[in-house]
Scaffold this motif. Structure first.
Motif, short mmCIF file in Angstrom:
data_model
loop_
_atom_site.label_atom_id
_atom_site.label_comp_id
_atom_site.label_asym_id
_atom_site.label_seq_id
_atom_site.Cartn_x
_atom_site.Cartn_y
_atom_site.Cartn_z
N THR A 149 1.22 -1.52 0.06
CA THR A 149 0.00 0.35 -0.20
C THR A 149 1.12 0.99 -0.26
N ALA A 150 0.99 2.37 -1.00
CA ALA A 150 1.76 2.84 -0.90
C ALA A 150 0.65 4.32 -0.16
N ILE A 151 1.20 4.57 0.47
CA ILE A 151 0.67 6.46 1.27
C ILE A 151 1.11 7.27 0.12
N VAL A 152 0.69 8.05 -0.19
CA VAL A 152 0.97 9.48 -0.94
C VAL A 152 1.83 10.91 -0.53
N PHE A 153 2.26 11.49 0.00
CA PHE A 153 1.79 12.94 0.03
C PHE A 153 2.78 13.67 -0.87
N ARG A 154 1.67 14.99 -0.55
CA ARG A 154 2.08 15.69 -1.76
C ARG A 154 1.49 17.40 -1.04
N ASP A 155 2.61 17.69 -0.50
CA ASP A 155 2.25 18.51 0.45
C ASP A 155 1.69 18.50 1.51
N GLU A 156 0.18 19.05 1.83
CA GLU A 156 -0.10 18.19 2.99
C GLU A 156 -1.37 17.27 2.84
N GLU A 200 -1.32 2.84 -11.94
CA GLU A 200 -2.90 3.21 -11.21
C GLU A 200 -3.27 4.41 -11.58
N ALA A 201 -2.22 5.18 -10.87
CA ALA A 201 -2.62 6.63 -10.49
C ALA A 201 -2.15 7.14 -11.78
N GLY A 202 -0.87 7.16 -11.96
CA GLY A 202 -0.32 7.50 -13.71
C GLY A 202 0.84 8.86 -12.90
N ILE A 203 1.40 8.73 -11.72
CA ILE A 203 2.02 9.81 -11.24
C ILE A 203 3.32 8.43 -10.16
N GLU A 204 4.61 9.38 -10.31
CA GLU A 204 5.77 8.71 -10.49
C GLU A 204 5.97 9.39 -8.69
N VAL A 205 6.67 8.40 -7.33
CA VAL A 205 6.70 8.41 -6.21
C VAL A 205 8.14 8.00 -5.59
N VAL A 250 6.34 1.77 -5.64
CA VAL A 250 6.37 2.65 -6.96
C VAL A 250 5.53 2.19 -8.47
N ARG A 251 5.54 0.98 -9.12
CA ARG A 251 4.93 0.16 -9.68
C ARG A 251 3.96 1.18 -9.61
N GLU A 252 3.12 0.07 -8.76
CA GLU A 252 1.58 0.27 -8.52
C GLU A 252 0.37 2.00 -8.61
N CYS A 253 1.67 2.78 -8.43
CA CYS A 253 1.29 3.99 -8.29
C CYS A 253 1.75 4.58 -9.89
N ARG A 254 2.34 4.40 -10.63
CA ARG A 254 2.16 4.35 -11.84
C ARG A 254 1.61 4.09 -12.90
N PRO A 270 -1.98 13.06 -10.46
CA PRO A 270 -2.82 11.42 -10.69
C PRO A 270 -4.51 11.76 -12.12
N HIS A 271 -4.39 10.33 -12.24
CA HIS A 271 -5.90 10.30 -13.31
C HIS A 271 -5.68 8.12 -13.11
N PRO A 272 -6.90 8.17 -13.56
CA PRO A 272 -7.37 6.39 -13.80
C PRO A 272 -6.51 6.26 -14.82
N ALA A 273 -5.21 5.76 -14.33
CA ALA A 273 -4.42 5.52 -15.84
C ALA A 273 -4.72 3.31 -15.76
N ASP A 274 -4.72 2.61 -15.86
CA ASP A 274 -5.55 1.54 -15.99
C ASP A 274 -6.78 1.01 -15.89
N GLY A 275 -7.66 1.66 -15.18
CA GLY A 275 -9.29 1.06 -15.16
C GLY A 275 -8.78 0.25 -13.76
#
Length: 157
Positions: A25-32, A69-74, A63-67, A112-117
């Motif tokens: 599980t990736a808990i991804v933070f961007r600012d607050e 599922e959500a189209g982002i790099e973490v 990292v792979r799952e974020c890319r 972030p966007h729904p990248a793979d459905g």
């Protein structure tokens, strides 16, 4: 992404018997804010998660799952929680015991966007906006908030 091929191959051999898998599980933070997505299969709001592939490092899986599922790099910052999820029995009868490794991550790039459905909606939300997030996911987020706390482990009594 659908069920990984290696899981389908195992299911051909063991049927619906309990299958132990490692998940992340990736808990991804961007600012607050924290990244949360609405799952396409059941509509629940939760952090990005997925199954670790054979031979894959768990942090790399996050990292792979974020890319995917959500189209982002973490960037993975630290391990926040290790716990066994109670056995899940899917509608087709498949039983899975997930060992979940929860990582605190920092957003690096991408919108972030729904990248793979797998997700129908995904974005960064203030902690106070997460009223539809289940308590177990709120706990994961709470344990990942601190940047340098040690990981939490269940059990070990």
């Amino acid at each position: 992404m659908a069920t990984p091929e290696f899981v389908l191959e195992l299911r051909d051999k063991i049927g619906t018997a309990p299958l132990p898998l490692v998940g992340v599980t990736a808990i991804v933070f961007r600012d607050e804010k924290v990244l949360i997505g609405r799952r396409a299969d059941n509509g629940s709001w939760q952090p990005v998660s997925g199954i670790v592939d054979p031979g894959e490092e768990p942090a790399d899986a996050a990292v792979r799952e974020c890319r995917e599922e959500a189209g982002i790099e973490v960037r993975v910052d630290r391990l926040a929680l290790v716990h066994q999820i109670p056995r899940i029995v899917y509608a087709n009868g498949d039983q899975v015991d997930y060992l979940d490794l929860v990582f605190r991550c920092t957003w690096v790039s991408g919108d972030p966007h729904p990248a793979d459905g797998e997700l129908t909606d995904v974005g960064f939300y203030d902690l106070g906006q997460m009223t539809d997030v289940a308590p177990e996911h709120v706990r994961k987020i709470a344990l990942a908030i601190a940047e340098d706390d040690p990981a939490t482990f269940r059990g070990g009594r």
